[in-house]
Design a protein around this motif. Sequence first.
Motif, mmCIF file in Angstrom:
data_model
loop_
_atom_site.group_PDB
_atom_site.id
_atom_site.type_symbol
_atom_site.label_atom_id
_atom_site.label_comp_id
_atom_site.label_asym_id
_atom_site.label_seq_id
_atom_site.Cartn_x
_atom_site.Cartn_y
_atom_site.Cartn_z
ATOM 1 N N THR A 350 -34.404 -7.553 33.460
ATOM 2 C CA THR A 350 -35.713 -6.921 33.318
ATOM 3 C C THR A 350 -36.631 -7.416 34.418
ATOM 4 N N GLU A 351 -36.562 -8.711 34.690
ATOM 5 C CA GLU A 351 -37.466 -9.332 35.660
ATOM 6 C C GLU A 351 -37.162 -8.944 37.104
ATOM 7 N N THR A 352 -36.033 -8.298 37.348
ATOM 8 C CA THR A 352 -35.702 -7.858 38.708
ATOM 9 C C THR A 352 -35.656 -6.335 38.796
ATOM 10 N N SER A 353 -36.301 -5.671 37.862
ATOM 11 C CA SER A 353 -36.341 -4.199 37.821
ATOM 12 C C SER A 353 -34.943 -3.611 37.959
ATOM 13 N N ALA A 354 -34.034 -4.150 37.157
ATOM 14 C CA ALA A 354 -32.624 -3.729 37.109
ATOM 15 C C ALA A 354 -31.849 -4.298 38.290
ATOM 16 N N GLY A 355 -30.965 -3.493 38.896
ATOM 17 C CA GLY A 355 -29.926 -4.017 39.769
ATOM 18 C C GLY A 355 -30.370 -4.721 41.034
ATOM 19 N N ILE A 356 -29.824 -5.928 41.258
ATOM 20 C CA ILE A 356 -30.060 -6.650 42.504
ATOM 21 C C ILE A 356 -28.742 -7.139 43.109
ATOM 22 N N ALA A 357 -27.641 -6.928 42.433
ATOM 23 C CA ALA A 357 -26.320 -7.254 42.962
ATOM 24 C C ALA A 357 -25.345 -6.226 42.418
ATOM 25 N N SER A 358 -24.312 -5.947 43.204
ATOM 26 C CA SER A 358 -23.338 -4.961 42.740
ATOM 27 C C SER A 358 -22.058 -5.070 43.539
ATOM 28 N N ASN A 359 -20.976 -4.680 42.906
ATOM 29 C CA ASN A 359 -19.725 -4.524 43.625
ATOM 30 C C ASN A 359 -19.799 -3.241 44.457
ATOM 31 N N PRO A 360 -19.102 -3.195 45.570
ATOM 32 C CA PRO A 360 -19.085 -1.970 46.379
ATOM 33 C C PRO A 360 -18.644 -0.768 45.554
ATOM 34 N N THR A 361 -19.184 0.383 45.897
ATOM 35 C CA THR A 361 -18.872 1.604 45.145
ATOM 36 C C THR A 361 -17.715 2.383 45.762
ATOM 37 N N ASP A 362 -17.134 1.849 46.841
ATOM 38 C CA ASP A 362 -16.077 2.595 47.531
ATOM 39 C C ASP A 362 -14.703 1.944 47.398
ATOM 40 N N THR A 363 -14.507 1.146 46.354
ATOM 41 C CA THR A 363 -13.219 0.484 46.169
ATOM 42 C C THR A 363 -12.789 0.527 44.712
ATOM 43 N N ASP A 364 -11.485 0.539 44.474
ATOM 44 C CA ASP A 364 -10.945 0.516 43.116
ATOM 45 C C ASP A 364 -10.757 -0.910 42.602
ATOM 46 N N ALA A 365 -10.970 -1.893 43.461
ATOM 47 C CA ALA A 365 -10.667 -3.280 43.100
ATOM 48 C C ALA A 365 -11.593 -3.803 42.010
ATOM 49 N N TYR A 366 -10.994 -4.480 41.029
ATOM 50 C CA TYR A 366 -11.782 -5.185 40.011
ATOM 51 C C TYR A 366 -11.907 -6.635 40.471
ATOM 52 N N THR A 367 -13.134 -7.101 40.657
ATOM 53 C CA THR A 367 -13.324 -8.449 41.204
ATOM 54 C C THR A 367 -13.636 -9.490 40.146
ATOM 55 N N GLY A 368 -14.078 -9.048 38.963
ATOM 56 C CA GLY A 368 -14.498 -10.003 37.945
ATOM 57 C C GLY A 368 -15.804 -10.681 38.296
ATOM 58 N N THR A 369 -16.518 -10.096 39.261
ATOM 59 C CA THR A 369 -17.802 -10.654 39.704
ATOM 60 C C THR A 369 -18.893 -9.606 39.562
ATOM 61 N N ILE A 370 -20.127 -10.023 39.848
ATOM 62 C CA ILE A 370 -21.250 -9.074 39.864
ATOM 63 C C ILE A 370 -21.429 -8.481 41.257
ATOM 64 N N GLY A 371 -20.548 -8.856 42.187
ATOM 65 C CA GLY A 371 -20.600 -8.283 43.517
ATOM 66 C C GLY A 371 -21.485 -9.053 44.477
ATOM 67 N N LEU A 372 -22.028 -8.311 45.435
ATOM 68 C CA LEU A 372 -22.839 -8.876 46.508
ATOM 69 C C LEU A 372 -24.313 -8.587 46.282
ATOM 70 N N PRO A 373 -25.191 -9.424 46.844
ATOM 71 C CA PRO A 373 -26.626 -9.099 46.779
ATOM 72 C C PRO A 373 -26.878 -7.764 47.476
ATOM 73 N N MET A 374 -27.702 -6.918 46.865
ATOM 74 C CA MET A 374 -27.976 -5.598 47.424
ATOM 75 C C MET A 374 -29.017 -5.696 48.544
ATOM 76 N N PRO A 375 -29.230 -4.621 49.297
ATOM 77 C CA PRO A 375 -30.168 -4.673 50.424
ATOM 78 C C PRO A 375 -31.532 -5.257 50.043
ATOM 79 N N GLY A 376 -31.980 -6.213 50.858
ATOM 80 C CA GLY A 376 -33.283 -6.834 50.652
ATOM 81 C C GLY A 376 -33.280 -8.019 49.701
#
Length: 553
Positions: A350-376
């Motif tokens: 809530t405090e970050t207005s929703a998403g601030i990290a994500s796994n790439p959207t162009d891969t089928d791989a399951y990483t078990g992580t929250i992904g990378l920090p998004m732009p900015g």
Amino acid sequence: MNKFWLQNYPAGVPADVNVDEYRSVTALLEASYEKFKNDNAYVCMGRFLTYGQVDELSSSLAAWLQSQGLKKGDRVAIMLPNLLQFPIAAAAILRAGLIIVNVNPMYTPRELEHQLKDSGAETIFILDSFAPTLVEVIQRTPIKSVILSGAGDMLGAPDGTNDFGLPNATRFNLALAAGRELELQKPDIGPDDIAVLQYTGGTTGVSKGAVLLHKTLVANLLSSEAWTQPGLKRKTLTGQFNMVTAIPLYHVFAFIVCNLLSNRLGALSILIPNPRDLPGMIKTLQGFKINSFPAVNTLFNSLAHDPEFAKLDFSELAVSTGGGMAVQEAVAKKWLEVTGCPISEGYGLTETSAGIASNPTDTDAYTGTIGLPMPGVEIRIIDDNGNDVPAGERGEIAIRGPQVMAGYWQRPDETANVMTPDGFFKSGDIGIMDERGYTRIVDRKKDMILVSGFNVYPNEIEGVVVSHPGVLECAAIGVPDKNTGEAVKVFVVKHDPSLTEADLIEFCKEQLTGYKRPRTIEFRDDLPKSNVGKILRRELRDEVLKTAAQAAE
């Protein structure tokens, strides 16, 4: 700060976005209304609204709100499910220069009273079904006017006549009609003006309002849009882009992604008023090709195991976004098998207005992580003293960027508790960042189980248990134990009725070291969940502690 993770960004995703592109989220929305005016913006129960109609309706409603004496900066609550009235009301509030206060429609009177008093909201949009809750508390809140809405208000149904004895009550359609005779006085809305007070769930004490500025929302929308683009190129998309809106719009995840981002993309948002009615949802979706499906793990899980859901058209499903809770590997695997589209697990609060990290959207791989920090976005992993921990070690996830809230509404002390001197928000989540910049959440501080001095993280236990083919879903908690301090207990909903406790204990022995293994397993028909579908471990823990206390008496 060294953003070393940028080297692992998908091709075409920028390191930053231009947060000055729009002075306000209102300006961003109005640009979409003009650009896509002939395209459909929302559909609910068979009724479509174009962007041009949303423009006209929200402008009229905004003018009516101004005519009621509301001035720039006043707070207006929305207590509605996923009906067409929600996006119209939200846009009207923003265009009038007012502040949205999103309210969970399932709140108890006590919870509603707290949020209305804390926010200082004097006006509320509310569905008739929830009006009795407001009746119980309205005299103890600042509410002066109420806009009542029936479920069929935008569907051609007759207007309701019951005002429930609420003071200064107006029917939604009558307010719209009156507003058509008025002219909206466009306020000067700037990037530092407040757009939304988004309340936390109150799991760490009293529910607090995260102050989300216009520039905060603009930053998040542009960042999310940029991150989504590689995924959209995975499929050849035909016709208008369709997004399923099954998670409730009052929640920050859906409000940002399914309402505001869908507008930015010129998408059709398919509103699902009751996602718990899976047959009803599936029937609704039968008439559409699906391009984007944001959801939480529990909803992905339920749908992926429904044979009727598997019959839908997923030929152009390009992006499935998981948020709100960890996406389990077994669920991700089943979803990919059924839909042909991977779940891109993201992370936000809530405090970050929703998403601030994500796994790439162009891969089928399951990483078990929250992904990378998004732009900015910048992410650090820190210890209790605010110092960076070495790579690969556990610490608290701290976040900085334009997506982070301005603070908690009228709670400077609470704000100071969660912000570092250099502007990082301390999330309360414990994570490990690897050398690529991918972060794995091992749990929230408060959910950690301490067994004989060893830290046990419920997410790990649940990930193992739910991978058993006989398990549908589960929740792990710590319970008091006279020998080890705490022991692991797991609550399980069966997928296979023949599954036994001994089966699961043996299964866990193969995958978990001794102190992590569940000491007890309890089978349930269902597990307590929030309206977003997040399993409520704390509710289970409180139940166990209460039972133990009664037994000791």
